[in-house]
Motif scaffolding. Sequence first.
Motif, mmCIF file in Angstrom:
data_model
loop_
_atom_site.group_PDB
_atom_site.id
_atom_site.type_symbol
_atom_site.label_atom_id
_atom_site.label_comp_id
_atom_site.label_asym_id
_atom_site.label_seq_id
_atom_site.Cartn_x
_atom_site.Cartn_y
_atom_site.Cartn_z
ATOM 1 N N PRO A 187 -2.623 0.392 -4.042
ATOM 2 C CA PRO A 187 -1.229 -0.494 -4.194
ATOM 3 C C PRO A 187 -0.045 0.575 -4.970
ATOM 4 O O PRO A 187 -0.607 1.210 -5.907
ATOM 5 C CB PRO A 187 -1.682 -1.496 -4.724
ATOM 6 N N GLU B 137 1.016 3.382 3.282
ATOM 7 C CA GLU B 137 1.656 2.644 4.472
ATOM 8 C C GLU B 137 2.925 3.054 4.510
ATOM 9 O O GLU B 137 3.899 3.289 5.231
ATOM 10 C CB GLU B 137 1.335 1.156 4.651
ATOM 11 N N ASP C 248 0.853 -1.122 0.048
ATOM 12 C CA ASP C 248 0.098 -0.177 -0.034
ATOM 13 C C ASP C 248 1.048 1.292 -0.025
ATOM 14 O O ASP C 248 1.794 1.493 0.925
ATOM 15 C CB ASP C 248 -0.820 -0.005 1.261
#
Lengths: 371, 371
Positions: free
Chosen positions: B333, B261, B258
């Motif tokens: 992503p 993240e 991701d």
Amino acid sequence: MQTTVVTARLAEAAALLVRLMPGRPAFAAHAGVLLTADDDGIELAATDGELTARVRVPGFGHEPGAALVSRRGFAATTAAIDSAEIRLMAEGSRLAVRTPNARFALPLLDRVGYTPPAQPPAVVGTIDGGLLRSAAVPVAGAASQKDALPIFTAVRVRSEGDRLELVATDRFRMAMAAPAWSPAAPAGVDALVPAGFLAEAARQAAGSGDVAIHADGDRFGFSFGGISVFGHVLAQAFPDDQVRRLFLAEPEAEAGLDAGELAGAVERAALYAGARGRVSLQLGGGVIMVRGSDEQAGESEESVKATVRGGLISRTYQARYLLDALRGFTGGPVVLRMQAGIRPTVFARPEGADPRELRYLVVPLRLARDE
Amino acid sequence: MQTTVVTARLAEAAALLVRLMPGRPAFAAHAGVLLTADDDGIELAATDGELTARVRVPGFGHEPGAALVSRRGFAATTAAIDSAEIRLMAEGSRLAVRTPNARFALPLLDRVGYTPPAQPPAVVGTIDGGLLRSAAVPVAGAASQKDALPIFTAVRVRSEGDRLELVATDRFRMAMAAPAWSPAAPAGVDALVPAGFLAEAARQAAGSGDVAIHADGDRFGFSFGGISVFGHVLAQAFPDDQVRRLFLAEPEAEAGLDAGELAGAVERAALYAGARGRVSLQLGGGVIMVRGSDEQAGESEESVKATVRGGLISRTYQARYLLDALRGFTGGPVVLRMQAGIRPTVFARPEGADPRELRYLVVPLRLARDE
């Protein structure tokens, strides 16, 4: 040292210390936060020799101990972590901030020559947090942020029975408030407190019900909800009586209206006030006429309905001083009292309508013949 | 000239012109907005000889005419007025902005030597506003804001059939996108467009469904919802083929995870990267390990779960370039492809998952022996 703490509470406490303490001290340890862990949690404390702040955060202590690390580094790290809990651990020359999948290692600061944060002076009384803020913030705003003379950068704080008088001036405007407090010691308060510190501490205290006021001959501060913040007062005499006389207005005319409406009109006129930033107010005919004028910017004229008493009268001010004065009264009515010549104009709520008893003086500009 | 207009719409149009046009032009009239009133409303137009922007606002025209006044003064005044409607009136050497209880008089600017805003070039195709923004903003972000060489401050815009290719680089990173568009003219687009202009215009166009693309040999721009904005293109050759080859990656290892993240972990590591701002990424063992290290700040290490293919491999980057690259993929992503030596690392969405076809290259840092 080893303690587990809720990240959000620790981040909040660390950010508070960064806000309360001055920016870039000369001595590296004064830019630090001293973390002291015990069985029930951790205390964060910072001092620069003048000002001291302490915040307690509950936690689960595994091993008591203390560590001094960069305040900004610690605050930035705890603010950026998104795990719910973190563990603080002393590891050699580092304080490790650990989450399940990360380790942030802050170097311990050199403690040679560092005097640990002091304990606050005794409690001399209490005041409501919201009332403190609503009185202290506008008053502190009338002090200068950089005057060479310390008394123009401070707020005079003096107790008179059940009132706590706050006064500040930078020569061009002056503000006074007298909110109620509950004295707990006969000595009361008699201090000259740095304005920036007072305003920031009052902002932080606003959410707390009862705020304890701490004072002795040399220091002044507050404590509320696990937080205490206090510092040295200025050792200077303040001309209390002269100041008090300035607030005894003999108005030639006065006008009452909504403070926010007048502030809006002054802001618009300020767009037409050019680099000098001068705006004029004229009372009369059931309105305040607000005007700005500048060779480059053009001219503006706006009337705001008001209850006016007295003759047609006009004064010119620095727009930003007017806006500072009006900000203290936003959300309700304000009464302007214009006096003779360049005697200051007084801003206050209508008689008896203000638990803070806030009054604000702005000195009008002396205009050259051709203006 | 005399027109009545809804204040909010006029304020929005005036603010848009201030945002789209450069800050402080040398020629006073270029800091102006030309207001042209007709029966149905008013057009606001601004030009500085390079860039032109036009916005139409409906209104009720009483008397046609035109006035050139300060763009910033007009925008600030209309933004500050709280009456629902205002009337614009030419009054001698002033444009008066009137409300029921106020008059703001802006001086007319000197029009000697002023060439009025041009009309846009012909429409060559259309593109969806949201798609344009999501492609143009990250690509334009890879251009330099102040390089001495113009091609490093521009976005290459070139049509290839039903794709509109956008490419920008500042030498240290490079971005490319190829969103779909609907060509309307056989010539297509072949232009080098200032990056700041492209990004701001694309941001404004984002809310519109179909955005028309205007271009001729010298100029490029967009129109959407009553707004048109266009400017001169840079007269320089862009090394299209060389650039395209750079995007043909031969990865030694790749990782998918991701984007947000990873960006969070890079932001935290950047707190430990000191003044040099270097962060390293290591692929391997089902994670990306993100590290920062600096003598003063300390050390950080954080693992982020990822789908990794290929051997253990590590590269060091400028943290801000990594964050710029990841920002283009936030909310979904991203796949990183690390190449041999200091060949650039490629960032993209997984194959086929991106209508923008955005790809971003970041060149890793060459480290000295002792690092």
